[in-house]
Every structure is written in structure tokens, then in C-alpha cells.
Scaffold this active site. Sequence first.
Site, PDB file in Angstrom:
ATOM      1  N   ASN A  63       0.745  -1.092  -0.086  1.00  0.00           N
ATOM      2  CA  ASN A  63       0.055   0.137   0.047  1.00  0.00           C
ATOM      3  C   ASN A  63       0.895   1.282  -0.013  1.00  0.00           C
ATOM      4  OD1 ASN A  63      -1.530  -2.346   1.442  1.00  0.00           O
ATOM      5  ND2 ASN A  63      -3.315  -0.878   1.112  1.00  0.00           N
ATOM      6  N   LYS A  67       0.993   3.908  -3.106  1.00  0.00           N
ATOM      7  CA  LYS A  67       0.107   5.214  -2.890  1.00  0.00           C
ATOM      8  C   LYS A  67       0.607   6.391  -2.214  1.00  0.00           C
ATOM      9  CE  LYS A  67      -3.988   2.298  -1.915  1.00  0.00           C
ATOM     10  NZ  LYS A  67      -4.951   1.899  -1.189  1.00  0.00           N
ATOM     11  N   SER A 152      -1.660   4.967  11.301  1.00  0.00           N
ATOM     12  CA  SER A 152      -2.898   4.220  12.080  1.00  0.00           C
ATOM     13  C   SER A 152      -2.296   3.193  12.985  1.00  0.00           C
ATOM     14  CB  SER A 152      -3.783   3.712  11.119  1.00  0.00           C
ATOM     15  OG  SER A 152      -5.079   3.259  11.700  1.00  0.00           O
ATOM     16  N   ASP A 229     -11.046  13.059  10.112  1.00  0.00           N
ATOM     17  CA  ASP A 229     -10.720  11.365  10.512  1.00  0.00           C
ATOM     18  C   ASP A 229     -11.830  11.026  11.095  1.00  0.00           C
ATOM     19  OD1 ASP A 229     -10.037   8.934  11.084  1.00  0.00           O
ATOM     20  OD2 ASP A 229      -7.648   9.365  10.862  1.00  0.00           O
ATOM     21  N   HIS A 262      -8.756   9.510   6.906  1.00  0.00           N
ATOM     22  CA  HIS A 262      -7.617   8.509   7.261  1.00  0.00           C
ATOM     23  C   HIS A 262      -6.875   7.952   6.351  1.00  0.00           C
ATOM     24  CE1 HIS A 262      -6.511   6.206  10.701  1.00  0.00           C
ATOM     25  NE2 HIS A 262      -6.599   5.077  10.044  1.00  0.00           N
TER      26      HIS A 262
END
Length: 284
Positions: A63, A67, A152, A229, A262
Site C-alpha cells: 500500500n 500510494k 494508524s 478522520d 484517514h
Amino acid sequence: MESTPSEISSSKMFGGYNKRYKHFSPTLGCSMTFYIYFPPSPSPSHKFPVLYWLSGLSCTDENFIAKSGAQRAASTEGIVLIAPDTSPRGLNVEGEADSWDFGVGAGFYLNATQEKWKNWRMYDYVVKELPKLLSENFPQLETSKASIFGHSMGGHGALTIYLKNLDKYKSVSAFSPVANPINCPWGQKAFTNYLGPSKADWEEYDATSLVSKVRDVSATILIDQGDGDKFLPDQLLPNKFEEACSSANVPVLLRLQPGYDHSYFFIATFIDDHIHHHARALKL
């Protein structure tokens, strides 16, 4: 089962290369993949500092590389990016894939103590096995010069790993970290299953609890958090961490970014600031 990493893909980007590797992890008891972004090298003998990225719930090693856009600043700064996976895979433990916030893709960067989840030892994988593997197989990496960041669940991992290993990492930063997991549903679910009922055991993997136990944090901890978020009020709790840092005289910069959520759109917006933050610490 080959513990030496083998290259499984390579793509050029900003003059360097995103390379993906596979190896068998004795720590986790399964095959694992990880990505390295190598910036362009000024000479064959040049050694790069390393910056570890820890991803969030349900993510893989892919990811961030696909990204975040972090490679542009990493190429300019001459920093290698290391992106491991988020949990063991392929062990077929009953219930491992029943929910997105526990089990596969949700290792929480701890060493599980409960028998059923004994292979979930992402803390040892990130802190011990992976740096040793990199040092032994990639001579262009100066693994003694390392920093760490994440998003996160990975922000939680970065903060806790840094606070427990100030001798190993020059700096830390996080996007939208799960900053006080003992007091949020994600953390309580994970810690109950991985660590058992003891709150004292939970506190060993809670950044807000750990910060009161550390001394001599010199580099400012950088945290970016979107105020749009949806997980902010119930799951992330960065204000609790900020308060604990203030009480412990630990330097922290918590930036609430208006309107951001988020997602990786948020990460990509501010990733350059984080790369530059770590570059300053790594080049001292």
C-alpha cells in the site's frame, strides 16, 4: 525454506528502484514479503540510512509503496525506505481472517503471548529479524542509522517501537496513530486476544503509557492527524498522547490538519514533511 531474501519484482521510480522481496521468517514461522525503495546511488560504495514504514490495519507491504508518493522525497534526500507486511500470513490459524481489525493484516506490532496467536510476533520481526536480514544481505544499507514512521496501527507500532528502542532509531513520526490503544476498541480487542487480560502487559505496547517511562527523547515526535478522520474521537486519541508527552517533557508536534481523513490521500499530502523530518535526524 529460504531465509535469504529473493527479489520478486522491481520498478524504477524517481531514479531509484522499488524492489519487493520474499523470505522465510523464523520469527513468524511463515514466508514474508517486504519492499525496499533504493534511491539513486552517487557511488558503488555509498551507504544509505534507512527509514522503516509500518502500515495500518488490513494493509500489506504494497500500500505505502504504491500510494504514498514518498519515493520522490526519499530519492532527493538519499534515504532508503523499508516497508514490511503487517502480520504473518498463510498459517491458517482458526479465525485469523474473520475480521479486518484482528489476525491477518492486523499484527499490531507486538509479541503475542497467547498460545493460539504465538506466531504473531511482529515486534521482534520489525525490531530484530528484519534489520539483521537487511544488514546481512544489502551492503548498501547503513542499518545502524535508522528511523521509523507509520500510519494508524502502524503509527502505534512506530511510536511504541521507538519509545522502547531509543538506541536503535534516530527519530519517529506518525500519521493518524492509534496512540492510546488500551483505551480504544481496536486496541482492546487486539490486546485481549494477543496478550491476555493483564492491563500491565497491554501498557507495554501503548505509546501513551510508555512515554512516561522514557528519558532523553531529543528528536521531536511529529504526528499529523486529519480533523475529518472518522476514527479520531474513538480509536486514535492523539490528544491523550500529547498530554502524556507534555507531562513527561517529551517533545511532540501534533498537527491537526483541517478537513483531511484517514486515507492515503492525506498521507500523500504531508509525506514530504515526514521524510524531511527524518532526514534531518538521520544526517546529524
